[in-house]
Design a protein around this motif. Structure first.
Motif, PDB file in Angstrom:
ATOM      1  N   MET A 149      29.991 -63.267 -73.443  1.00  0.00           N
ATOM      2  CA  MET A 149      31.057 -63.072 -72.460  1.00  0.00           C
ATOM      3  C   MET A 149      30.540 -63.424 -71.066  1.00  0.00           C
ATOM      4  SD  MET A 149      32.983 -59.640 -71.122  1.00  0.00           S
ATOM      5  CE  MET A 149      33.493 -59.016 -72.710  1.00  0.00           C
ATOM      6  N   ILE A 150      31.289 -64.304 -70.411  1.00  0.00           N
ATOM      7  CA  ILE A 150      30.973 -64.659 -69.019  1.00  0.00           C
ATOM      8  C   ILE A 150      32.091 -64.114 -68.143  1.00  0.00           C
ATOM      9  CG2 ILE A 150      30.538 -66.540 -67.392  1.00  0.00           C
ATOM     10  CD1 ILE A 150      29.924 -68.357 -69.800  1.00  0.00           C
ATOM     11  N   VAL A 151      31.739 -63.310 -67.160  1.00  0.00           N
ATOM     12  CA  VAL A 151      32.767 -62.737 -66.282  1.00  0.00           C
ATOM     13  C   VAL A 151      32.675 -63.357 -64.892  1.00  0.00           C
ATOM     14  CG1 VAL A 151      33.517 -60.615 -65.116  1.00  0.00           C
ATOM     15  CG2 VAL A 151      33.016 -60.578 -67.563  1.00  0.00           C
ATOM     16  N   ARG A 152      33.818 -63.727 -64.365  1.00  0.00           N
ATOM     17  CA  ARG A 152      33.862 -64.314 -63.016  1.00  0.00           C
ATOM     18  C   ARG A 152      33.779 -63.196 -61.984  1.00  0.00           C
ATOM     19  NH1 ARG A 152      34.974 -69.108 -60.685  1.00  0.00           N
ATOM     20  NH2 ARG A 152      35.649 -70.088 -62.631  1.00  0.00           N
ATOM     21  N   LEU A 153      32.905 -63.389 -60.991  1.00  0.00           N
ATOM     22  CA  LEU A 153      32.642 -62.340 -60.004  1.00  0.00           C
ATOM     23  C   LEU A 153      33.467 -62.465 -58.732  1.00  0.00           C
ATOM     24  CD1 LEU A 153      28.719 -62.314 -60.122  1.00  0.00           C
ATOM     25  CD2 LEU A 153      30.273 -60.810 -61.383  1.00  0.00           C
ATOM     26  N   ASN A 154      33.800 -63.693 -58.361  1.00  0.00           N
ATOM     27  CA  ASN A 154      34.474 -63.859 -57.054  1.00  0.00           C
ATOM     28  C   ASN A 154      35.808 -64.579 -57.206  1.00  0.00           C
ATOM     29  OD1 ASN A 154      33.485 -66.495 -57.591  1.00  0.00           O
ATOM     30  ND2 ASN A 154      33.645 -66.963 -55.393  1.00  0.00           N
TER      31      ASN A 154
ATOM     32  N   VAL B 144      27.334 -64.040 -65.905  1.00  0.00           N
ATOM     33  CA  VAL B 144      28.365 -63.970 -64.867  1.00  0.00           C
ATOM     34  C   VAL B 144      28.457 -65.317 -64.165  1.00  0.00           C
ATOM     35  CG1 VAL B 144      28.251 -61.478 -64.438  1.00  0.00           C
ATOM     36  CG2 VAL B 144      26.664 -63.014 -63.249  1.00  0.00           C
ATOM     37  N   ILE B 145      29.577 -65.513 -63.470  1.00  0.00           N
ATOM     38  CA  ILE B 145      29.768 -66.772 -62.749  1.00  0.00           C
ATOM     39  C   ILE B 145      30.315 -66.453 -61.364  1.00  0.00           C
ATOM     40  CG2 ILE B 145      32.116 -67.113 -63.684  1.00  0.00           C
ATOM     41  CD1 ILE B 145      31.485 -70.145 -63.670  1.00  0.00           C
ATOM     42  N   SER B 146      29.853 -67.225 -60.385  1.00  0.00           N
ATOM     43  CA  SER B 146      30.380 -67.107 -59.025  1.00  0.00           C
ATOM     44  C   SER B 146      30.453 -68.512 -58.456  1.00  0.00           C
ATOM     45  CB  SER B 146      29.470 -66.221 -58.176  1.00  0.00           C
ATOM     46  OG  SER B 146      29.985 -66.084 -56.875  1.00  0.00           O
ATOM     47  N   SER B 147      31.504 -68.783 -57.700  1.00  0.00           N
ATOM     48  CA  SER B 147      31.667 -70.138 -57.169  1.00  0.00           C
ATOM     49  C   SER B 147      31.214 -70.214 -55.722  1.00  0.00           C
ATOM     50  CB  SER B 147      33.126 -70.571 -57.264  1.00  0.00           C
ATOM     51  OG  SER B 147      33.909 -69.825 -56.361  1.00  0.00           O
TER      52      SER B 147
ATOM     53  N   LEU C  97      23.238 -66.007 -63.880  1.00  0.00           N
ATOM     54  CA  LEU C  97      24.357 -66.304 -62.989  1.00  0.00           C
ATOM     55  C   LEU C  97      24.634 -67.803 -62.993  1.00  0.00           C
ATOM     56  CD1 LEU C  97      26.353 -65.625 -60.639  1.00  0.00           C
ATOM     57  CD2 LEU C  97      24.417 -65.944 -59.086  1.00  0.00           C
ATOM     58  N   ILE C  98      25.863 -68.154 -63.362  1.00  0.00           N
ATOM     59  CA  ILE C  98      26.297 -69.543 -63.263  1.00  0.00           C
ATOM     60  C   ILE C  98      26.880 -69.753 -61.876  1.00  0.00           C
ATOM     61  CG2 ILE C  98      27.806 -71.313 -64.239  1.00  0.00           C
ATOM     62  CD1 ILE C  98      27.955 -69.612 -66.803  1.00  0.00           C
ATOM     63  N   GLY C  99      26.393 -70.751 -61.186  1.00  0.00           N
ATOM     64  CA  GLY C  99      26.962 -71.096 -59.886  1.00  0.00           C
ATOM     65  C   GLY C  99      27.973 -72.218 -60.091  1.00  0.00           C
ATOM     66  N   GLU C 100      29.196 -71.977 -59.659  1.00  0.00           N
ATOM     67  CA  GLU C 100      30.221 -73.019 -59.826  1.00  0.00           C
ATOM     68  C   GLU C 100      30.372 -73.794 -58.530  1.00  0.00           C
ATOM     69  OE1 GLU C 100      33.641 -71.990 -61.994  1.00  0.00           O
ATOM     70  OE2 GLU C 100      34.912 -73.525 -61.084  1.00  0.00           O
ATOM     71  N   VAL C 101      30.152 -75.100 -58.617  1.00  0.00           N
ATOM     72  CA  VAL C 101      30.307 -75.961 -57.450  1.00  0.00           C
ATOM     73  C   VAL C 101      31.689 -76.602 -57.540  1.00  0.00           C
ATOM     74  CG1 VAL C 101      29.453 -78.012 -56.262  1.00  0.00           C
ATOM     75  CG2 VAL C 101      27.843 -76.364 -57.252  1.00  0.00           C
TER      76      VAL C 101
ATOM     77  N   ILE D  54      22.376 -77.216 -53.450  1.00  0.00           N
ATOM     78  CA  ILE D  54      22.473 -76.038 -52.592  1.00  0.00           C
ATOM     79  C   ILE D  54      22.575 -74.766 -53.436  1.00  0.00           C
ATOM     80  CG2 ILE D  54      24.005 -74.792 -50.988  1.00  0.00           C
ATOM     81  CD1 ILE D  54      24.657 -77.499 -49.669  1.00  0.00           C
ATOM     82  N   ILE D  55      23.461 -74.772 -54.403  1.00  0.00           N
ATOM     83  CA  ILE D  55      23.701 -73.557 -55.175  1.00  0.00           C
ATOM     84  C   ILE D  55      22.470 -73.182 -56.006  1.00  0.00           C
ATOM     85  CG2 ILE D  55      24.701 -74.343 -57.377  1.00  0.00           C
ATOM     86  CD1 ILE D  55      27.104 -72.452 -56.729  1.00  0.00           C
ATOM     87  N   ALA D  56      21.729 -74.192 -56.461  1.00  0.00           N
ATOM     88  CA  ALA D  56      20.507 -73.903 -57.210  1.00  0.00           C
ATOM     89  C   ALA D  56      19.432 -73.330 -56.279  1.00  0.00           C
ATOM     90  CB  ALA D  56      19.991 -75.163 -57.910  1.00  0.00           C
ATOM     91  N   GLU D  57      19.343 -73.888 -55.066  1.00  0.00           N
ATOM     92  CA  GLU D  57      18.325 -73.374 -54.129  1.00  0.00           C
ATOM     93  C   GLU D  57      18.707 -71.979 -53.613  1.00  0.00           C
ATOM     94  OE1 GLU D  57      16.230 -75.881 -51.503  1.00  0.00           O
ATOM     95  OE2 GLU D  57      16.237 -77.587 -52.860  1.00  0.00           O
ATOM     96  N   LEU D  58      19.980 -71.641 -53.744  1.00  0.00           N
ATOM     97  CA  LEU D  58      20.399 -70.274 -53.412  1.00  0.00           C
ATOM     98  C   LEU D  58      20.096 -69.298 -54.544  1.00  0.00           C
ATOM     99  CD1 LEU D  58      23.858 -70.924 -51.707  1.00  0.00           C
ATOM    100  CD2 LEU D  58      21.817 -70.003 -50.599  1.00  0.00           C
ATOM    101  N   GLY D  59      19.829 -69.824 -55.736  1.00  0.00           N
ATOM    102  CA  GLY D  59      19.422 -68.932 -56.814  1.00  0.00           C
ATOM    103  C   GLY D  59      20.276 -68.955 -58.074  1.00  0.00           C
ATOM    104  N   ALA D  60      21.206 -69.901 -58.196  1.00  0.00           N
ATOM    105  CA  ALA D  60      21.961 -69.993 -59.445  1.00  0.00           C
ATOM    106  C   ALA D  60      21.011 -70.316 -60.595  1.00  0.00           C
ATOM    107  CB  ALA D  60      23.027 -71.079 -59.336  1.00  0.00           C
ATOM    108  N   ASP D  61      21.306 -69.749 -61.765  1.00  0.00           N
ATOM    109  CA  ASP D  61      20.476 -70.020 -62.945  1.00  0.00           C
ATOM    110  C   ASP D  61      21.013 -71.195 -63.743  1.00  0.00           C
ATOM    111  OD1 ASP D  61      18.757 -67.709 -62.584  1.00  0.00           O
ATOM    112  OD2 ASP D  61      20.547 -66.549 -63.034  1.00  0.00           O
ATOM    113  N   LEU D  62      22.294 -71.462 -63.590  1.00  0.00           N
ATOM    114  CA  LEU D  62      22.940 -72.633 -64.187  1.00  0.00           C
ATOM    115  C   LEU D  62      23.977 -73.098 -63.167  1.00  0.00           C
ATOM    116  CD1 LEU D  62      23.146 -70.130 -66.565  1.00  0.00           C
ATOM    117  CD2 LEU D  62      23.533 -72.155 -67.947  1.00  0.00           C
TER     118      LEU D  62
END
Lengths: 272, 272, 272, 272, 272
Positions: A75-80, A113-116, A148-152, A175-183
């Motif tokens: 299960m992946i839940v969207r955070l934002n 989890v995922i955040s864009s 955490l999946i970072g959505e671009v 950018i999102i990877a350098e901020l710490g996204a795992d995917l």
């Protein structure tokens, strides 16, 4: 190195080292009930073969059965929530706000989890605010070992000119990877998508976006995404609105995990 | 109903509504390295067919591979340490202390957690302190939707007279459930174990305790436990020190999940 | 997997994958000023070739120069105080209390931290309390990515009969690792020390304990420790009270890191 | 006086009292993948001779090997994101937001941290907000003894008229030091840079900014910076995009640490 | 290095680098009102020439005027209460408990704080507990930059045989310094007091203990203490019960700060 729990949860998504087929069913957060998605629990039961299912924070409580057995989809839940996703209202900005904490998402059953993050907004302050919202997700996810999946997702979505979309996503994924996204989850941008995958230090998942005319197109899109270096796909309407989502998922897995040719797979599964 | 995440994680343990076969490898916390358990990573790879593996809080980081694929065993992390488990030192009390928070256990990969409660101690204050430690685990587990197994382990372990053990566990299981345990792990007490299962409002898992002389004995113990109403077993030495843990697990699953007769299963798997 | 910062700090201790030579100068916490250790700053400057120096929490402020250059020894700060170390007072228990938090140790310059665990005490409650104190150190160290050395120091020190010492340390090293220690520091127990190293899932560092009659004995102890599977040594008096600590450290490094024969090294460095 | 840990970490940067050569590889946070920086791990391995490497908060996990031995470069993690750095989008403001706490940066391996402060914005409230964000970094860094580099980066970067840049940086460096920065990183402003170094009560590190046409120019810039009183340089593209970053670092060290003449050093290292 | 505030406060005590004359008026905490100390405000006004005045936590509110001008004595507040100080009741243990936090002491006006540590108690657990109480004081004092005096006061006070007292204090001073005391206050032990001062890495203040028969004896005790390496004295009854405390303080300052011969000073000030 990610902490143990995060490494385990990532390995479950890419089980046995293979690429991942993810289905997104969080459209309701922006579009309300799309055709074919009127009953979320029904929809979800049709995509139980996915490696993971991406949901809005209020959905798990209505859809728990699909996750309730050993080997079930993650299960992946969207955070934002970001206003730029409200495409039908021609929204032009991207105001990102938190919907749920990672701890609360875990309490709802989240495995990931995922955040864009949407940048290059009409007002710089929006960019900065969005970075802050995303970074808070990183900190929470790290503390609990939840990937955490970072959505671009550029403001304006995929209505950009192709070159511009390529440029924004090329920049945004790094950018999102350098901020710490795992995917990273983002659009397939065409012929130069391989440059994006090569320059992003974490696995990239290609999203399907709008419904493609033919189901074989969805297979082809998956094939070119993987060929370009993506580690998986995140499909929504293209799976859910398919005639037989279950059969399409089987076909997609052959393309995404086993690198089978999409035309042969389409023929095998009798997809138009 | 438990919160969504907890319900999902419980259903994964009892996948498809079947009973659960759990293997415990946390003996090192009290006994140091038991025979057959010198190398924890090796041991764990031999029990990958279990529905779940119960570990000490420091172990996941050394054993993550067994948990790292879809459908892998669930990880159960022990939260507290109690002096009554140090049986080899003839300890007579039960001082319970926290080892790891539920959040930190999740960060290590936990899908479920376990905490013990030992009452009727030489000093009443120990009982009260132990209830406090256990209750804090309940609160943490609930906030994150992580199922908490309450272990009812009378001070003095299974060295009690049978009637006394029955009484203590009959009482203890109800107490721990009323304190908020989502499952209970305890000794099989013999003929009246069914009364315990009946009076405990949450699923009961029967533990195997000391190594039984024959592997077929382990099957029989599992059978009577399930017959009495247990929803699963938690075996340690009886599986790990078996000649072929993998084969014994297959046999145990037939007994525990499919209610097959233990003697037939022993014959089928050629267990002595 | 440890988190990134912890993995980095561990790799710096075992630089280039080689074993580590650590010097302990925290004796003052228990014994006051030992011969040869009257002035801590002077002592420490004589052991600057060590891979790491283990100190009391109040010492860094008086000894910072030795740590103040690139490639300097790592600083290890002791987190807890245990009454069993007060050997000169014939103490028979082991009451462990926190001296400094991991965050405060980092503020003093710590690269790693150490906490001891002594079990099998006259009163069970002491064991439980000591587990709680140690576990709190684990949680703090993990949150900051600081490696934690668990010291297994049986109550009564090395005055036990050899078999008993072996047994206690065999058990103790496994317990402390399952509680979450990233490394273990303990006594060399003799011919069966290899069993301890084999059954402990984290690197073991052998301590030197009392001053040996000859410096070549210190080399031999190091050699047998490493041969048995230790990943390094932690020497105090044997280095500090040496005629020329600097020279002895050079010799120890050849034995510990390059596996040179101790007698040849003793001859090369003209050690008696 | 800084607390012990901070003093030690500062001394490691300025090892043996010499000036420091720092390489920045955090451009991805704003520009995405610059030429020569597609693969961050590869880039970083080419600059392992630096005294320190400045990274985005998500990068250490992908690049840990370069930091993983004794005497490795120090890791500097950037704490905040400011919209003024997004120069390619012609941003005109400077909205600063936190990305990572100092504690989480330490968990990722940070030895030092950096936070920027940009003032004289179109809206006064931005200045005030940025001071608040920076001051929070000071408090966190002090509590853990981690040196904090304050980056003075005027909104608009180095596109200011020279006199204006001089004035803004002259003022900004003093402001940031009085807010509590332990070091300052800023642009080399030309002939009057010495006034900035003289009026700033903490060590100043000069940044390289845009890629200079010739590598010998990079040496000259370093030389004039040091001559003016800088205690080191922070170069990004000028090192990373060099033909042979390793060789250029050797050359830069001779200029920065040993005050050698840049033309002689350029000749010695055959730099154009 | 101590943090700035602590360094400043320490320097004020040893103003101009000279030794310190401290007067203690906290006897009431243990003895109630001693002769000559019935009215605390009156007493304190007679010792306003001291460099610092040591008080119980409840006293500042009654005695604030003496501290209320520029250049007034520093206020030292005692943080803990230990049963071993209750000498008149022949107490034989040493149970240390916190009375006031460092923050609350600062709120009362404290410039420095003091906490005692008594070891080698009848029950080991007391030692451990006392170390914990003292260590908590260290952590609080460091966080606020308040210098902490560690008082080494063997259980049983100065009723030990001289050799035993020497040994206990020799050990105790080193222990308390390694725990983090910034200064040490202890008994003058006689001819070998110099060994204690030499082996203690922080400044030692010698206490006066019981009232000496003659005021010139107090001068002599101060002289030998300083000669042995003490950085100051802490006198209570010897000053307060003097005929003219003000005059005695002038005399003591000549001995302690200017190293004048005690007999000459006694003659000058007409002290018996």
């Amino acid at each position: 190195m990610p902490v143990t729990g995060e490494a385990i949860r990532l390995s479950r998504l890419f089980s046995e080292g293979k690429n991942a087929v993810v289905v997104a069913v969080d459209h309701g957060l922006y579009f309300g009930p799309l055709p074919g998605m009127l009953s979320l629990p029904e929809v979800i039961n049709r995509v139980a073969k996915a490696d993971a299912i991406l949901m809005a924070p209020g959905s798990p409580t209505h859809c728990q059965s699909v996750f309730s057995k050993r080997g079930a989809p993650a299960m992946i839940v969207r955070l934002n929530w970001g206003s730029n996703y409200a495409a039908m209202w021609k929204y032009q900005h991207s105001h990102s706000v938190p919907m749920i904490s990672v701890a609360d998402a875990v309490a709802q059953g989240a495995d990931l989890v995922i955040s864009s993050l949407s940048l290059k907004n009409p007002d710089e302050a929006e960019d900065a605010h969005n970075v802050e919202v995303f970074s808070a997700c990183v900190a929470q996810a790290r503390a609990l070992g939840i990937p955490l999946i970072g959505e671009v997702y550029p403001t304006g979505g995929d209505d950009h000119a192709p070159e511009e979309l390529q440029d924004e996503i090329f920049v945004g994924c790094r950018i999102i990877a350098e901020l710490g996204a795992d995917l990273v989850k983002t659009f397939y941008t065409g012929k130069r998508f391989n440059e994006i995958c090569a320059a992003t230090p974490v696995p990239v998942l290609a999203l399907g976006a709008k419904k493609l005319p033919k189901e074989s197109d969805a297979l082809k899109l998956a094939a070119v995404s993987i060929e370009a270096g993506a580690r998986g796909i995140v499909y929504g309407r293209n799976v859910i609105q398919a005639k037989d989502p279950d059969r399409l998922l089987d076909a997609l897995k052959e393309v995404v995990k086993d690198h089978m040719a999409p035309d042969k797979v389409a023929a095998k599964y009798k997809l138009d």
